[in-house]
Design a protein around this motif. Structure first.
Motif, mmCIF file in Angstrom:
data_model
loop_
_atom_site.group_PDB
_atom_site.id
_atom_site.type_symbol
_atom_site.label_atom_id
_atom_site.label_comp_id
_atom_site.label_asym_id
_atom_site.label_seq_id
_atom_site.Cartn_x
_atom_site.Cartn_y
_atom_site.Cartn_z
ATOM 1 N N UNK A 1 34.374 40.455 -40.665
ATOM 2 C CA UNK A 1 34.182 40.088 -39.330
ATOM 3 C C UNK A 1 35.478 39.232 -38.713
ATOM 4 N N UNK A 2 35.892 39.684 -37.712
ATOM 5 C CA UNK A 2 37.180 39.206 -37.232
ATOM 6 C C UNK A 2 36.795 38.559 -35.788
ATOM 7 N N UNK A 3 37.770 37.590 -35.252
ATOM 8 C CA UNK A 3 37.625 36.807 -34.014
ATOM 9 C C UNK A 3 37.314 37.668 -32.914
ATOM 10 N N UNK A 4 38.029 38.954 -32.753
ATOM 11 C CA UNK A 4 37.982 39.716 -31.587
ATOM 12 C C UNK A 4 36.486 40.524 -31.496
ATOM 13 N N UNK A 5 35.685 40.490 -32.615
ATOM 14 C CA UNK A 5 34.390 40.865 -32.581
ATOM 15 C C UNK A 5 33.208 40.084 -31.889
ATOM 16 N N UNK A 6 33.697 39.084 -31.667
ATOM 17 C CA UNK A 6 33.002 37.749 -31.274
ATOM 18 C C UNK A 6 33.265 37.296 -29.710
ATOM 19 N N UNK A 7 32.685 37.998 -28.852
ATOM 20 C CA UNK A 7 33.180 37.720 -27.414
ATOM 21 C C UNK A 7 32.682 36.387 -26.961
ATOM 22 N N UNK A 8 31.703 35.843 -27.520
ATOM 23 C CA UNK A 8 30.848 34.481 -27.274
ATOM 24 C C UNK A 8 31.248 33.319 -27.803
ATOM 25 N N UNK A 9 31.986 33.543 -28.916
ATOM 26 C CA UNK A 9 32.553 32.526 -29.700
ATOM 27 C C UNK A 9 33.819 32.268 -29.954
ATOM 28 N N UNK A 10 34.556 31.125 -30.140
ATOM 29 C CA UNK A 10 35.849 30.854 -30.293
ATOM 30 C C UNK A 10 36.010 30.531 -31.744
ATOM 31 N N UNK A 11 36.355 31.309 -32.774
ATOM 32 C CA UNK A 11 36.325 30.835 -34.148
ATOM 33 C C UNK A 11 37.574 31.258 -34.913
ATOM 34 N N UNK B 1 25.142 36.881 -15.127
ATOM 35 C CA UNK B 1 26.374 37.294 -15.641
ATOM 36 C C UNK B 1 26.377 38.426 -16.300
ATOM 37 N N UNK B 2 27.585 39.392 -16.383
ATOM 38 C CA UNK B 2 27.622 40.460 -17.332
ATOM 39 C C UNK B 2 27.749 40.104 -18.707
ATOM 40 N N UNK B 3 26.788 40.478 -19.704
ATOM 41 C CA UNK B 3 27.090 39.960 -20.778
ATOM 42 C C UNK B 3 27.849 40.835 -21.751
ATOM 43 N N UNK B 4 28.628 40.006 -22.437
ATOM 44 C CA UNK B 4 29.656 41.120 -23.216
ATOM 45 C C UNK B 4 28.890 41.710 -24.428
ATOM 46 N N UNK B 5 29.327 42.904 -24.570
ATOM 47 C CA UNK B 5 28.466 43.754 -25.687
ATOM 48 C C UNK B 5 29.079 43.168 -27.247
ATOM 49 N N UNK B 6 28.027 43.262 -28.011
ATOM 50 C CA UNK B 6 28.354 42.906 -29.407
ATOM 51 C C UNK B 6 28.966 43.623 -30.340
ATOM 52 N N UNK B 7 30.250 43.188 -30.679
ATOM 53 C CA UNK B 7 31.356 44.300 -31.044
ATOM 54 C C UNK B 7 31.137 44.283 -32.792
ATOM 55 N N UNK B 8 30.183 43.746 -33.317
ATOM 56 C CA UNK B 8 30.062 43.700 -34.792
ATOM 57 C C UNK B 8 29.661 45.111 -35.174
ATOM 58 N N UNK B 9 30.467 45.899 -35.830
ATOM 59 C CA UNK B 9 29.721 47.380 -36.354
ATOM 60 C C UNK B 9 28.472 47.076 -37.373
ATOM 61 N N UNK B 10 27.585 48.004 -37.565
ATOM 62 C CA UNK B 10 26.472 47.893 -38.398
ATOM 63 C C UNK B 10 27.188 47.760 -40.104
ATOM 64 N N UNK C 1 39.948 32.807 -38.081
ATOM 65 C CA UNK C 1 39.417 33.783 -39.045
ATOM 66 C C UNK C 1 39.036 32.863 -40.432
ATOM 67 N N UNK C 2 39.549 31.769 -40.578
ATOM 68 C CA UNK C 2 38.975 30.750 -41.679
ATOM 69 C C UNK C 2 37.651 30.314 -41.660
ATOM 70 N N UNK C 3 37.267 29.930 -40.264
ATOM 71 C CA UNK C 3 36.065 29.461 -40.244
ATOM 72 C C UNK C 3 34.936 30.637 -40.183
ATOM 73 N N UNK C 4 35.487 31.760 -39.991
ATOM 74 C CA UNK C 4 34.426 32.987 -39.769
ATOM 75 C C UNK C 4 34.034 33.315 -41.418
ATOM 76 N N UNK C 5 34.990 33.448 -42.076
ATOM 77 C CA UNK C 5 35.040 33.874 -43.470
ATOM 78 C C UNK C 5 34.234 32.676 -44.100
ATOM 79 N N UNK C 6 34.388 31.382 -43.765
ATOM 80 C CA UNK C 6 33.466 30.442 -44.304
ATOM 81 C C UNK C 6 32.034 30.716 -44.219
ATOM 82 N N UNK C 7 31.720 30.944 -42.893
ATOM 83 C CA UNK C 7 30.363 30.847 -42.363
ATOM 84 C C UNK C 7 29.769 32.332 -43.175
#
Length: 631
Positions: A80-90, A66-75, A92-98
């Motif tokens: 980090x927002x949900x649209x930066x994580x093409x492989x995960x469904x999280x 399959x075509x692997x989606x690019x990592x969208x998190x800048x250095x 914003x609250x869950x992301x902030x906690x992680x």
């Protein structure tokens, strides 16, 4: 066979296609290209494959992927927002906690994505264990001094910096689905422990102290490795245990780590080439074959299986592996060559022969002709691609059904190979999905035995590289939650068997069964390929003779016919003080029993009791009853 299945088969065999003019060029795995079945497949589908390439729908580098989606998190990300994580469904609250749990916050988060299938199963065992963690493994090293230990730590840190899976932490609390979080920087923990001279060798103390039955790694913190060491004054050295979690590395990954450690120790790391991101494999697993296709395949294979395959009745697949014992057996050059030759002539892989032989062993031990066991998948049977230099859990355990009934041996071999090949297309399916497609109701396990066919480097007799001067590998440890796990090491020319078995089982005998099954299977392929599979025995001639005749040789030499009381008298004369009977805390020697019985017999005779006259004995169960009966 559909074109999707054709492409999946070619991918599994590491075969690539290209066009040169109007000619179809085929390259890749030489062994696979010498198999008649593979050549027949290519000839049959040649026109369709040519059209596929011409239409731009085939690319040797991406076929089946399959075509692997690019990592969208800048250095330099501050959030980090949900649209930066093409492989995960999280959320914003869950992301902030992680992110809050990561040292350095968002700036130290490189990626977030779900777990691979086998990682999910391993996490289940980690989270449900009340103490210890079956999947914390150890590899022990010895160092001549602190300088070599420091060099090793620096080299290992270099390997960690290269590979995302080694900088990964795992989170699941409060989430709908577990995720792994890749840190940009994760420093290897180094800890010194002080051994007690009274507790024995230092290496054994370390092994016991960090045994997985009572030791746990915090998997929410990266890296999933830790190095502990102690001074071994008796050996004038330092002994260290590298603790690592199986969610980060499998058997083949250890070979990659050793290779890269050597490069760093020799200051040759620039020649290693780019690391292969583990996220690519996760994307393949998540975005490849749909769940509905997985389910249809496993329902067809397992739907009519309504009883589990449990050799020796073993069904605890939630154990910690602590009671397992290891047995090993090499397969000689002669049998190894015959196995490879027969596999090639039948148009199958050598792995297929080992899977069929293991099924025969399990069928005999469980009384089944439709055998189900777990097999370890993900490029271990065929190899190829970039996975041979990647780190991570590039494996999955899935059930395989093998029929060992009355079908001809050759047909059984080819059916096993076909089912293995089809299973490769579903190598990313979750084990839980596959198990629920059978008729075996939870919580009963579908199977309790495993086969791990893996390509391994043959033991080298060459001098160790200069990189390892002052560093020696003492031991490594493998465990499994399955009560029977057979590992087959394909060494290129020969093979070897390693069995991890419950202590209740004679592992050496099981290895012998497997060896005999292979011998009889290859002999049948050579001489009687139409012979029924269920006519092949897993027993060596000596054991078969013992079972059929030795254990049934129940002839006993008795002395000439004597009455019971005469035999008691003879025993009393020969061993008067020997214990004759014990009941309710009381006992009688043969002399006492004979004396009391004689006294009662004389009393009865004086009362007029003669032959064939009935005498009633009124007494509670005990020695008095015995005396009365004998009198």
């Amino acid at each position: 066979m559909s074109m999707i299945e054709v492409l999946a088969t070619l991918k599994a065999k590491d075969i690539q296609l290209a066009l040169k003019g109007d000619q179809l060029l085929v390259q890749g795995n030489k062994q696979a290209l010498s198999e008649p079945a593979t050549l027949a497949l290519l000839r049959e589908h040649k026109p369709a494959l040519i059209e596929l390439i011409r239409a731009g729908r085939y690319d040797a580098s991406t076929a089946g992927r399959v075509e692997v989606p690019a990592n969208r998190i800048p250095a330099d990300a501050r959030q980090i927002t949900p649209d930066m994580l093409p492989l995960a469904s999280l959320s914003q609250e869950a992301i902030d906690r992680i992110v809050a749990s990561v040292p350095g916050g968002a700036a130290n988060v490189q990626d977030i994505y779900p777990l691979a299938p086998l990682q999910q199963g391993i996490l289940y065992h980690h989270a449900s264990a009340t103490q210890g963690d079956l999947y914390v493994l150890q590899a022990q090293f010895a160092f001549v001094g602190h300088e070599r230990l420091a060099a090793f730590v620096q080299a290992l840190q270099g390997v960690i910096d290269r590979h995302d899976i080694l900088r990964t932490a795992v989170h699941w609390e409060g989430l709908e689905e577990p995720v792994q979080v890749v840190w940009r920087q994760a420093t290897l923990a180094l800890e010194e422990v002080v051994p007690d001279p009274a507790d024995g060798p230092v290496a054994e103390q370390l092994r016991a102290r960090f045994d997985s039955r009572h030791y746990r790694l915090d998997v929410t913190q990266a890296p999933l490795l830790r190095l502990v060491y102690a001074r071994d004054e008796a050996g004038q050295r330092l002994v260290a245990s590298l603790l690592f979690h199986h969610m980060a590395m499998d058997h083949s990954a250890l070979d990659v780590v050793r290779h890269e450690l050597q490069a760093f120790l020799l200051d040759q790391a620039d020649g290693l080439g780019p690391a292969v991101p583990f996220r690519n494999y996760v994307a393949q697993a998540r975005l490849g074959t749909r769940e509905q296709e997985h389910e249809a395949f496993f329902r067809e294979m397992l739907g009519e299986i309504d009883e589990p395959t449990l050799p020796f009745g073993l069904q605890d697949v939630q154990g910690d592996g602590g009671a397992s014992e290891e047995s090993g057996l090499g397969i000689g050059p002669g049998l190894s060559q015959r196995l490879r030759l027969q596999a090639r002539q039948a148009g199958v892989s050598a792995a297929s022969l080992f899977h069929l032989a293991w099924a025969q062993v399990l069928g005999a031990l469980s009384g089944k002709q439709q055998v189900v066991f777990g097999t370890v998948l993900m490029g271990r049977m065929q190899g190829g691609g970039d996975n041979d230099r990647a780190l991570g859990m590039f494996i999955n355990t899935l059930p395989l059904r093998v029929d060992v009934g009355s079908q001809p041996v050759l047909a059984g071999v080819r059916a096993t190979h076909a089912r293995l090949t089809a299973l490769l297309r579903h190598e990313h399916a979750p084990l839980a999905l596959a198990q629920r497609c059978s008729g075996v109701l939870a919580p009963t396990p579908l199977f309790s035995a495993l086969l791990n066919y893996r390509h391994s480097a043959a033991p080298s007799s060459a001098e160790p590289s200069a990189a390892w001067q002052g560093i020696s590998n003492l031991s490594s440890q493998e465990r499994s939650n399955y009560p029977l796990t057979l590992s087959v090491d394909d060494l290129g020319a020969g093979f070897s068997l390693t069995l991890l078995a419950s202590a209740e089982v004679d592992g050496a005998r099981l290895c012998g069964y497997m060896h005999t099954a292979l011998e009889h299977l290859v002999q049948a392929l050579e001489q009687t390929p139409q012979q029924a599979l269920d006519r092949l025995s897993i027993l060596a001639p000596a054991e078969r003779e013992h079972l059929l005749r030795g254990l049934n040789d129940s002839r006993v030499s008795f002395p000439p016919a004597q009455t019971l009381h005469r035999r008691i008298e003879a025993q009393a004369a020969a061993t008067p003080q020997a214990l004759a009977a014990v009941c309710l805390g009381q006992s009688l020697t043969y002399a006492e029993l004979n004396q009391r019985a004689n006294a009662l017999a004389h009393h009865l005779s004086a009362l007029g009791v003669g032959p064939d006259e009935r005498v009633a004995i009124v007494a509670r169960r005990g020695l008095d009853t015995l005396v009365g009966l004998l009198a």
